[in-house]
Design a protein around this motif. Structure first.
Motif, PDB file in Angstrom:
ATOM      1  N   VAL A 269       0.862  -1.179   0.000  1.00  0.00           N
ATOM      2  CA  VAL A 269       0.000   0.000   0.000  1.00  0.00           C
ATOM      3  C   VAL A 269       0.897   1.228   0.000  1.00  0.00           C
ATOM      4  O   VAL A 269       1.888   1.283   0.732  1.00  0.00           O
ATOM      5  N   THR A 270       0.546   2.219  -0.806  1.00  0.00           N
ATOM      6  CA  THR A 270       1.341   3.442  -0.863  1.00  0.00           C
ATOM      7  C   THR A 270       0.425   4.651  -1.003  1.00  0.00           C
ATOM      8  O   THR A 270      -0.700   4.541  -1.501  1.00  0.00           O
ATOM      9  N   SER A 271       0.914   5.801  -0.555  1.00  0.00           N
ATOM     10  CA  SER A 271       0.159   7.048  -0.690  1.00  0.00           C
ATOM     11  C   SER A 271       1.030   8.094  -1.349  1.00  0.00           C
ATOM     12  O   SER A 271       2.254   8.103  -1.193  1.00  0.00           O
ATOM     13  N   ASP A 272       0.397   8.995  -2.109  1.00  0.00           N
ATOM     14  CA  ASP A 272       1.152  10.073  -2.749  1.00  0.00           C
ATOM     15  C   ASP A 272       1.122  11.326  -1.874  1.00  0.00           C
ATOM     16  O   ASP A 272       0.619  11.305  -0.735  1.00  0.00           O
ATOM     17  N   ALA A 273       1.635  12.413  -2.400  1.00  0.00           N
ATOM     18  CA  ALA A 273       1.742  13.651  -1.619  1.00  0.00           C
ATOM     19  C   ALA A 273       0.369  14.212  -1.249  1.00  0.00           C
ATOM     20  O   ALA A 273       0.244  14.949  -0.260  1.00  0.00           O
ATOM     21  N   ARG A 274      -0.670  13.881  -2.020  1.00  0.00           N
ATOM     22  CA  ARG A 274      -2.021  14.375  -1.724  1.00  0.00           C
ATOM     23  C   ARG A 274      -2.766  13.459  -0.766  1.00  0.00           C
ATOM     24  O   ARG A 274      -3.903  13.730  -0.390  1.00  0.00           O
ATOM     25  N   GLY A 275      -2.140  12.349  -0.389  1.00  0.00           N
ATOM     26  CA  GLY A 275      -2.809  11.418   0.508  1.00  0.00           C
ATOM     27  C   GLY A 275      -3.743  10.463  -0.195  1.00  0.00           C
ATOM     28  O   GLY A 275      -4.645   9.894   0.430  1.00  0.00           O
ATOM     29  N   LYS A 276      -3.562  10.270  -1.501  1.00  0.00           N
ATOM     30  CA  LYS A 276      -4.305   9.219  -2.198  1.00  0.00           C
ATOM     31  C   LYS A 276      -3.628   7.891  -1.885  1.00  0.00           C
ATOM     32  O   LYS A 276      -2.418   7.744  -2.042  1.00  0.00           O
TER      33      LYS A 276
END
Length: 429
Positions: A269-276
Protein backbone atom coordinates in the motif's frame (compact mmCIF):
# COMPACT_ATOMS: atom_id res chain seq x y z
CA UNK A 1 -22.56 27.79 55.28
CA UNK A 2 -18.96 28.75 54.65
CA UNK A 3 -17.93 25.10 54.63
CA UNK A 4 -20.71 24.31 52.19
CA UNK A 5 -19.68 27.13 49.88
CA UNK A 6 -16.05 25.94 49.98
CA UNK A 7 -17.19 22.40 49.08
CA UNK A 8 -19.29 23.62 46.16
CA UNK A 9 -16.46 25.89 45.04
CA UNK A 10 -13.97 23.04 44.77
CA UNK A 11 -16.32 20.52 43.15
CA UNK A 12 -16.34 21.91 39.60
CA UNK A 13 -12.55 21.58 39.44
CA UNK A 14 -12.73 17.94 40.53
CA UNK A 15 -15.58 17.15 38.16
CA UNK A 16 -13.78 18.87 35.30
CA UNK A 17 -10.62 16.84 35.93
CA UNK A 18 -12.50 13.53 36.01
CA UNK A 19 -14.48 14.33 32.86
CA UNK A 20 -11.33 15.35 31.02
CA UNK A 21 -9.64 12.10 31.97
CA UNK A 22 -12.60 10.03 30.79
CA UNK A 23 -12.72 12.02 27.58
CA UNK A 24 -9.05 11.24 26.93
CA UNK A 25 -9.66 7.55 27.53
CA UNK A 26 -12.53 7.48 25.03
CA UNK A 27 -10.57 9.41 22.41
CA UNK A 28 -7.56 7.09 22.70
CA UNK A 29 -9.48 3.78 22.75
CA UNK A 30 -9.14 1.41 19.80
CA UNK A 31 -12.05 0.87 17.43
CA UNK A 32 -12.72 -1.90 14.96
CA UNK A 33 -11.77 -0.29 11.66
CA UNK A 34 -14.66 -2.04 9.91
CA UNK A 35 -17.70 -1.57 12.21
CA UNK A 36 -16.23 1.23 14.40
CA UNK A 37 -17.19 -0.53 17.65
CA UNK A 38 -14.83 0.11 20.57
CA UNK A 39 -12.54 -2.91 20.95
CA UNK A 40 -11.95 -2.53 24.72
CA UNK A 41 -9.60 -5.48 24.77
CA UNK A 42 -11.94 -7.55 22.57
CA UNK A 43 -9.76 -7.29 19.49
CA UNK A 44 -9.45 -10.50 17.50
CA UNK A 45 -6.30 -11.91 15.94
CA UNK A 46 -6.62 -11.19 12.24
CA UNK A 47 -4.40 -12.44 9.41
CA UNK A 48 -3.30 -9.71 7.03
CA UNK A 49 -2.35 -12.07 4.20
CA UNK A 50 -4.83 -14.94 4.37
CA UNK A 51 -3.81 -18.01 6.36
CA UNK A 52 -4.85 -20.02 3.27
CA UNK A 53 -2.11 -18.24 1.29
CA UNK A 54 0.52 -19.07 3.90
CA UNK A 55 0.13 -15.75 5.71
CA UNK A 56 1.66 -15.50 9.16
CA UNK A 57 1.54 -11.76 9.93
CA UNK A 58 -1.37 -10.97 12.27
CA UNK A 59 -2.74 -8.03 14.20
CA UNK A 60 -5.06 -7.77 17.21
CA UNK A 61 -5.61 -4.01 17.26
CA UNK A 62 -7.79 -3.43 14.20
CA UNK A 63 -10.83 -5.70 14.07
CA UNK A 64 -13.38 -7.18 16.45
CA UNK A 65 -14.19 -10.87 16.68
CA UNK A 66 -17.59 -10.39 15.00
CA UNK A 67 -16.13 -8.71 11.91
CA UNK A 68 -13.24 -11.15 11.81
CA UNK A 69 -15.57 -14.15 11.78
CA UNK A 70 -18.13 -12.66 9.40
CA UNK A 71 -15.64 -11.41 6.81
CA UNK A 72 -13.37 -14.43 7.18
CA UNK A 73 -16.21 -16.83 6.46
CA UNK A 74 -17.47 -14.92 3.42
CA UNK A 75 -15.22 -12.66 1.36
CA UNK A 76 -11.91 -14.14 2.58
CA UNK A 77 -13.16 -17.63 1.81
CA UNK A 78 -14.31 -16.55 -1.65
CA UNK A 79 -10.86 -15.19 -2.50
CA UNK A 80 -9.08 -18.27 -1.14
CA UNK A 81 -11.37 -20.68 -3.01
CA UNK A 82 -10.54 -19.01 -6.33
CA UNK A 83 -7.02 -20.43 -5.93
CA UNK A 84 -7.88 -23.86 -4.48
CA UNK A 85 -6.52 -25.71 -7.51
CA UNK A 86 -3.20 -23.84 -7.37
CA UNK A 87 -2.85 -24.54 -3.66
CA UNK A 88 -3.62 -28.22 -4.22
CA UNK A 89 -1.30 -28.75 -7.19
CA UNK A 90 1.66 -27.13 -5.45
CA UNK A 91 0.83 -28.77 -2.08
CA UNK A 92 0.89 -25.37 -0.37
CA UNK A 93 0.42 -25.62 3.38
CA UNK A 94 -1.43 -22.84 5.17
CA UNK A 95 0.21 -20.33 7.45
CA UNK A 96 -0.61 -22.50 10.47
CA UNK A 97 0.86 -25.60 8.82
CA UNK A 98 -2.27 -27.41 7.64
CA UNK A 99 -2.16 -29.38 4.39
CA UNK A 100 -3.34 -27.86 1.14
CA UNK A 101 -7.02 -28.42 0.35
CA UNK A 102 -7.93 -31.77 -1.19
CA UNK A 103 -10.02 -32.16 -4.36
CA UNK A 104 -12.27 -35.20 -4.57
CA UNK A 105 -13.81 -37.06 -7.51
CA UNK A 106 -11.96 -35.03 -10.10
CA UNK A 107 -12.46 -36.22 -13.67
CA UNK A 108 -9.05 -37.09 -15.12
CA UNK A 109 -9.39 -38.60 -18.59
CA UNK A 110 -11.75 -41.55 -18.22
CA UNK A 111 -11.19 -41.94 -14.48
CA UNK A 112 -12.14 -40.09 -11.34
CA UNK A 113 -9.39 -39.39 -8.87
CA UNK A 114 -8.83 -37.69 -5.54
CA UNK A 115 -6.07 -35.08 -5.37
CA UNK A 116 -5.12 -35.04 -1.71
CA UNK A 117 -3.56 -31.99 -0.13
CA UNK A 118 -0.39 -33.87 0.80
CA UNK A 119 0.38 -34.63 -2.84
CA UNK A 120 -1.04 -38.15 -2.99
CA UNK A 121 -3.33 -39.15 -5.83
CA UNK A 122 -5.88 -41.90 -5.26
CA UNK A 123 -8.61 -43.43 -7.35
CA UNK A 124 -12.04 -42.22 -6.31
CA UNK A 125 -14.33 -44.95 -5.06
CA UNK A 126 -14.16 -47.79 -2.60
CA UNK A 127 -10.84 -49.50 -1.83
CA UNK A 128 -12.43 -52.92 -2.31
CA UNK A 129 -15.53 -54.57 -3.77
CA UNK A 130 -17.11 -57.88 -2.84
CA UNK A 131 -19.17 -60.00 -5.24
CA UNK A 132 -21.05 -62.92 -3.70
CA UNK A 133 -20.84 -66.03 -5.91
CA UNK A 134 -23.02 -68.33 -3.79
CA UNK A 135 -22.12 -71.34 -1.71
CA UNK A 136 -20.10 -69.17 0.67
CA UNK A 137 -17.79 -68.04 -2.15
CA UNK A 138 -16.84 -64.40 -2.86
CA UNK A 139 -14.85 -62.53 -5.45
CA UNK A 140 -12.94 -59.70 -3.79
CA UNK A 141 -11.21 -56.95 -5.79
CA UNK A 142 -8.86 -54.71 -3.83
CA UNK A 143 -7.47 -51.36 -5.01
CA UNK A 144 -5.13 -49.80 -2.44
CA UNK A 145 -2.09 -47.52 -2.54
CA UNK A 146 0.19 -49.58 -0.32
CA UNK A 147 0.48 -52.71 1.77
CA UNK A 148 -0.36 -50.57 4.79
CA UNK A 149 -3.68 -49.69 3.17
CA UNK A 150 -4.22 -53.37 2.39
CA UNK A 151 -3.88 -54.08 6.08
CA UNK A 152 -6.37 -51.31 6.91
CA UNK A 153 -9.14 -52.78 4.73
CA UNK A 154 -8.82 -56.37 5.99
CA UNK A 155 -11.21 -55.86 8.95
CA UNK A 156 -13.79 -54.33 6.61
CA UNK A 157 -13.54 -57.27 4.19
CA UNK A 158 -13.98 -59.64 7.13
CA UNK A 159 -17.10 -57.75 8.21
CA UNK A 160 -18.51 -57.80 4.65
CA UNK A 161 -17.88 -61.47 3.91
CA UNK A 162 -17.95 -63.14 7.32
CA UNK A 163 -14.74 -65.00 6.46
CA UNK A 164 -12.51 -65.65 9.46
CA UNK A 165 -9.64 -63.15 9.54
CA UNK A 166 -6.90 -65.82 9.70
CA UNK A 167 -8.43 -67.59 6.69
CA UNK A 168 -8.66 -64.30 4.76
CA UNK A 169 -5.04 -63.48 5.49
CA UNK A 170 -3.96 -66.90 4.23
CA UNK A 171 -5.83 -66.35 0.98
CA UNK A 172 -4.39 -62.85 0.58
CA UNK A 173 -0.88 -64.21 1.03
CA UNK A 174 -1.42 -66.35 -2.07
CA UNK A 175 -3.38 -63.83 -4.13
CA UNK A 176 -2.10 -62.05 -7.21
CA UNK A 177 -1.30 -58.35 -6.75
CA UNK A 178 0.33 -55.83 -9.04
CA UNK A 179 1.92 -52.48 -8.32
CA UNK A 180 0.68 -50.06 -10.99
CA UNK A 181 2.21 -46.64 -11.53
CA UNK A 182 0.25 -44.39 -13.83
CA UNK A 183 -0.27 -40.70 -14.43
CA UNK A 184 -3.86 -39.49 -14.51
CA UNK A 185 -5.37 -38.15 -17.69
CA UNK A 186 -5.93 -34.49 -18.48
CA UNK A 187 -7.89 -32.58 -15.85
CA UNK A 188 -10.19 -29.81 -17.06
CA UNK A 189 -10.88 -27.23 -14.39
CA UNK A 190 -12.76 -23.97 -14.87
CA UNK A 191 -12.24 -21.16 -12.43
CA UNK A 192 -12.88 -17.45 -12.27
CA UNK A 193 -10.80 -14.75 -10.63
CA UNK A 194 -11.91 -11.42 -9.22
CA UNK A 195 -15.50 -10.43 -8.61
CA UNK A 196 -16.94 -8.35 -5.80
CA UNK A 197 -16.33 -10.78 -2.94
CA UNK A 198 -12.69 -11.33 -3.85
CA UNK A 199 -12.05 -7.62 -4.33
CA UNK A 200 -13.58 -6.88 -0.94
CA UNK A 201 -11.14 -9.37 0.58
CA UNK A 202 -8.26 -7.69 -1.26
CA UNK A 203 -9.34 -4.28 0.04
CA UNK A 204 -9.57 -5.73 3.55
CA UNK A 205 -6.02 -7.11 3.41
CA UNK A 206 -4.65 -3.80 2.16
CA UNK A 207 -6.48 -1.75 4.81
CA UNK A 208 -5.31 -4.14 7.54
CA UNK A 209 -1.69 -3.83 6.41
CA UNK A 210 -2.01 -0.04 6.23
CA UNK A 211 -3.61 0.18 9.69
CA UNK A 212 -1.16 -2.27 11.26
CA UNK A 213 1.74 -0.03 10.22
CA UNK A 214 0.25 3.47 10.48
CA UNK A 215 -2.03 2.74 13.42
CA UNK A 216 -5.67 2.22 14.30
CA UNK A 217 -6.38 5.95 14.39
CA UNK A 218 -5.24 6.43 10.78
CA UNK A 219 -7.44 3.57 9.56
CA UNK A 220 -10.46 5.10 11.33
CA UNK A 221 -10.30 8.37 9.39
CA UNK A 222 -13.33 9.35 7.29
CA UNK A 223 -11.15 9.23 4.16
CA UNK A 224 -11.51 5.42 4.37
CA UNK A 225 -15.29 5.37 4.93
CA UNK A 226 -16.08 4.31 1.36
CA UNK A 227 -13.64 1.41 1.29
CA UNK A 228 -14.78 0.43 4.78
CA UNK A 229 -18.37 0.26 3.55
CA UNK A 230 -17.29 -1.68 0.47
CA UNK A 231 -15.49 -4.26 2.61
CA UNK A 232 -18.48 -4.71 4.93
CA UNK A 233 -21.40 -4.48 2.51
CA UNK A 234 -20.12 -4.46 -1.06
CA UNK A 235 -20.86 -1.82 -3.69
CA UNK A 236 -21.17 -2.16 -7.46
CA UNK A 237 -20.17 1.48 -7.90
CA UNK A 238 -17.03 1.14 -5.78
CA UNK A 239 -16.17 -2.13 -7.53
CA UNK A 240 -16.27 -0.57 -11.00
CA UNK A 241 -14.65 2.75 -10.10
CA UNK A 242 -11.94 1.87 -7.59
CA UNK A 243 -10.90 -1.77 -8.04
CA UNK A 244 -8.94 -3.31 -10.91
CA UNK A 245 -7.50 -6.59 -12.13
CA UNK A 246 -3.89 -6.14 -13.18
CA UNK A 247 -2.09 -8.70 -15.34
CA UNK A 248 1.20 -6.79 -15.38
CA UNK A 249 4.04 -8.38 -13.41
CA UNK A 250 5.06 -6.51 -10.29
CA UNK A 251 7.79 -3.95 -10.82
CA UNK A 252 11.19 -5.59 -10.26
CA UNK A 253 9.43 -8.93 -9.82
CA UNK A 254 12.72 -10.74 -10.44
CA UNK A 255 14.08 -9.36 -7.15
CA UNK A 256 10.94 -10.34 -5.27
CA UNK A 257 11.07 -13.80 -6.83
CA UNK A 258 14.68 -14.22 -5.75
CA UNK A 259 13.74 -13.36 -2.17
CA UNK A 260 10.34 -15.10 -1.90
CA UNK A 261 10.25 -17.78 -4.60
CA UNK A 262 8.66 -18.02 -8.06
CA UNK A 263 5.09 -18.03 -6.67
CA UNK A 264 5.41 -15.15 -4.21
CA UNK A 265 2.47 -13.32 -2.65
CA UNK A 266 2.79 -9.56 -2.24
CA UNK A 267 0.59 -6.97 -0.51
CA UNK A 268 1.64 -3.34 -0.73
CA UNK A 269 0.00 0.00 0.00
CA UNK A 270 1.34 3.44 -0.86
CA UNK A 271 0.16 7.05 -0.69
CA UNK A 272 1.15 10.07 -2.75
CA UNK A 273 1.74 13.65 -1.62
CA UNK A 274 -2.02 14.37 -1.72
CA UNK A 275 -2.81 11.42 0.51
CA UNK A 276 -4.30 9.22 -2.20
CA UNK A 277 -3.86 5.64 -0.99
CA UNK A 278 -3.62 2.67 -3.38
CA UNK A 279 -3.25 -0.98 -2.45
CA UNK A 280 -1.83 -3.70 -4.69
CA UNK A 281 -2.15 -7.45 -4.06
CA UNK A 282 -0.28 -9.97 -6.23
CA UNK A 283 -1.33 -13.59 -5.68
CA UNK A 284 1.15 -16.38 -6.49
CA UNK A 285 2.94 -14.12 -8.97
CA UNK A 286 0.01 -14.90 -11.26
CA UNK A 287 -2.37 -11.99 -11.08
CA UNK A 288 -2.52 -8.57 -9.46
CA UNK A 289 -5.51 -6.91 -7.77
CA UNK A 290 -5.60 -3.19 -7.13
CA UNK A 291 -7.87 -1.02 -4.98
CA UNK A 292 -7.98 2.70 -4.18
CA UNK A 293 -8.37 2.89 -0.40
CA UNK A 294 -8.67 6.70 -0.23
CA UNK A 295 -8.98 9.33 -2.95
CA UNK A 296 -7.02 11.91 -0.92
CA UNK A 297 -6.51 13.45 2.49
CA UNK A 298 -4.95 10.38 4.11
CA UNK A 299 -1.41 10.05 5.47
CA UNK A 300 0.86 11.25 2.62
CA UNK A 301 4.03 9.73 1.18
CA UNK A 302 3.92 6.41 3.01
CA UNK A 303 4.62 2.90 1.73
CA UNK A 304 4.06 -0.41 3.52
CA UNK A 305 4.44 -3.94 2.17
CA UNK A 306 4.36 -7.61 2.98
CA UNK A 307 5.49 -10.65 0.98
CA UNK A 308 5.81 -14.36 1.57
CA UNK A 309 6.88 -17.59 -0.06
CA UNK A 310 3.78 -19.82 -0.10
CA UNK A 311 5.94 -22.87 -0.83
CA UNK A 312 7.73 -22.19 2.47
CA UNK A 313 5.55 -19.88 4.62
CA UNK A 314 8.34 -19.42 7.16
CA UNK A 315 9.93 -17.09 4.59
CA UNK A 316 8.10 -13.76 4.79
CA UNK A 317 8.66 -10.11 5.58
CA UNK A 318 6.63 -6.99 6.26
CA UNK A 319 9.46 -4.93 4.75
CA UNK A 320 9.23 -6.42 1.26
CA UNK A 321 9.67 -3.05 -0.42
CA UNK A 322 13.29 -3.11 0.73
CA UNK A 323 14.15 -5.40 -2.18
CA UNK A 324 13.40 -2.60 -4.62
CA UNK A 325 11.05 0.20 -5.55
CA UNK A 326 7.99 -1.99 -5.96
CA UNK A 327 5.15 0.49 -5.74
CA UNK A 328 5.98 3.29 -8.12
CA UNK A 329 3.10 5.81 -8.20
CA UNK A 330 3.23 6.17 -11.99
CA UNK A 331 3.09 2.39 -12.42
CA UNK A 332 0.13 2.08 -10.03
CA UNK A 333 -1.74 4.81 -11.89
CA UNK A 334 -2.29 2.68 -15.01
CA UNK A 335 -3.49 -0.81 -14.00
CA UNK A 336 -4.14 -3.03 -17.00
CA UNK A 337 -5.47 -6.49 -17.69
CA UNK A 338 -4.30 -8.09 -20.93
CA UNK A 339 -5.31 -11.67 -21.72
CA UNK A 340 -2.00 -12.44 -23.46
CA UNK A 341 0.01 -11.24 -20.47
CA UNK A 342 -2.12 -13.27 -18.07
CA UNK A 343 -1.64 -16.32 -20.31
CA UNK A 344 2.14 -15.78 -20.28
CA UNK A 345 2.17 -15.67 -16.49
CA UNK A 346 -0.02 -18.79 -16.34
CA UNK A 347 2.48 -20.63 -18.54
CA UNK A 348 5.30 -19.49 -16.25
CA UNK A 349 3.38 -20.88 -13.28
CA UNK A 350 2.95 -24.26 -14.99
CA UNK A 351 6.65 -24.36 -15.80
CA UNK A 352 7.30 -23.86 -12.10
CA UNK A 353 4.81 -26.64 -11.36
CA UNK A 354 6.57 -29.20 -13.54
CA UNK A 355 9.94 -28.22 -12.09
CA UNK A 356 8.89 -28.27 -8.44
CA UNK A 357 6.42 -31.16 -8.45
CA UNK A 358 8.62 -33.19 -10.79
CA UNK A 359 11.35 -33.18 -8.16
CA UNK A 360 8.85 -34.19 -5.48
CA UNK A 361 7.52 -37.00 -7.68
CA UNK A 362 11.02 -38.43 -8.01
CA UNK A 363 11.41 -38.27 -4.24
CA UNK A 364 8.16 -40.18 -3.77
CA UNK A 365 9.26 -42.83 -6.26
CA UNK A 366 12.52 -43.30 -4.38
CA UNK A 367 10.65 -43.65 -1.08
CA UNK A 368 8.15 -46.08 -2.61
CA UNK A 369 10.81 -48.35 -4.09
CA UNK A 370 12.90 -48.35 -0.93
CA UNK A 371 9.82 -49.21 1.13
CA UNK A 372 9.02 -52.02 -1.30
CA UNK A 373 12.34 -53.62 -0.40
CA UNK A 374 11.98 -52.94 3.30
CA UNK A 375 14.07 -49.77 3.66
CA UNK A 376 12.99 -46.38 4.89
CA UNK A 377 14.51 -43.01 5.71
CA UNK A 378 18.26 -43.20 6.19
CA UNK A 379 18.40 -46.98 6.45
CA UNK A 380 21.68 -48.30 4.98
CA UNK A 381 21.09 -50.35 1.83
CA UNK A 382 23.33 -53.40 1.41
CA UNK A 383 25.51 -53.32 -1.73
CA UNK A 384 23.88 -56.46 -3.09
CA UNK A 385 20.47 -54.70 -3.05
CA UNK A 386 21.62 -51.28 -4.26
CA UNK A 387 21.74 -52.06 -7.99
CA UNK A 388 18.32 -53.72 -7.92
CA UNK A 389 16.75 -50.73 -6.17
CA UNK A 390 18.48 -48.19 -8.42
CA UNK A 391 17.33 -50.04 -11.55
CA UNK A 392 13.70 -50.03 -10.42
CA UNK A 393 13.88 -46.35 -9.50
CA UNK A 394 15.31 -45.53 -12.94
CA UNK A 395 12.56 -47.48 -14.72
CA UNK A 396 9.81 -45.86 -12.67
CA UNK A 397 11.21 -42.34 -13.15
CA UNK A 398 11.54 -42.87 -16.90
CA UNK A 399 7.94 -44.04 -17.19
CA UNK A 400 6.74 -41.13 -15.07
CA UNK A 401 8.54 -38.56 -17.23
CA UNK A 402 7.19 -40.16 -20.42
CA UNK A 403 3.68 -40.41 -18.98
CA UNK A 404 3.61 -44.18 -19.58
CA UNK A 405 1.90 -46.64 -17.23
CA UNK A 406 4.05 -49.24 -15.48
CA UNK A 407 2.85 -52.47 -13.86
CA UNK A 408 5.16 -54.49 -11.63
CA UNK A 409 4.06 -57.81 -10.09
CA UNK A 410 4.00 -57.94 -6.31
CA UNK A 411 5.40 -61.28 -5.24
CA UNK A 412 3.47 -63.62 -2.92
CA UNK A 413 6.45 -63.33 -0.57
CA UNK A 414 5.92 -59.56 -0.22
CA UNK A 415 2.21 -60.00 0.49
CA UNK A 416 2.82 -62.88 2.87
CA UNK A 417 5.58 -60.96 4.64
CA UNK A 418 3.34 -57.94 5.04
CA UNK A 419 0.50 -60.05 6.42
CA UNK A 420 2.83 -61.80 8.85
CA UNK A 421 4.23 -58.46 10.06
CA UNK A 422 0.73 -57.09 10.53
CA UNK A 423 -0.30 -60.12 12.60
CA UNK A 424 2.70 -59.51 14.89
CA UNK A 425 1.89 -55.82 15.20
CA UNK A 426 4.95 -54.72 13.20
CA UNK A 427 4.80 -51.88 10.67
CA UNK A 428 4.33 -53.00 7.08
CA UNK A 429 6.09 -51.46 4.10
Amino acid sequence: MTDSVTCIDSSPGLIFFVCSLLGALVRNSLHCIFCREVLQGRGSWEHILLNAFGGKAKTKTLSCAMCNNKLGGTIDRELAEQFTLVRNLFEMVSGDGRDAPSLYKVQAGNRKINLLGNGRVTLAGRPFTVEELGGGQFRVAINVQSLDELEAVIPHIVAKTGIAEDRLREQLAGAQFTDTQDRPGIISHKYSLGGEGAMRAVAKACLLLWGRTLGNEEAQKPEYDEVRSFIRNGSADFLSARTFLDSRPLARADEVEKAYGPLFNFVGVTSDARGKVVGHFTVYNLLGFQVVLAEGGAAPCKTVSLANNPLDPKIWSDKADKVGSLLDADWLAVPSFETDEYRRRSVAMMESYYRIIGARAVGRIVDRVCARYGFAGDDPIPPEMLNLIQEEIAVRVAHNIAGLPLTIPVSPEEIAGSVRKAKKGEPTS
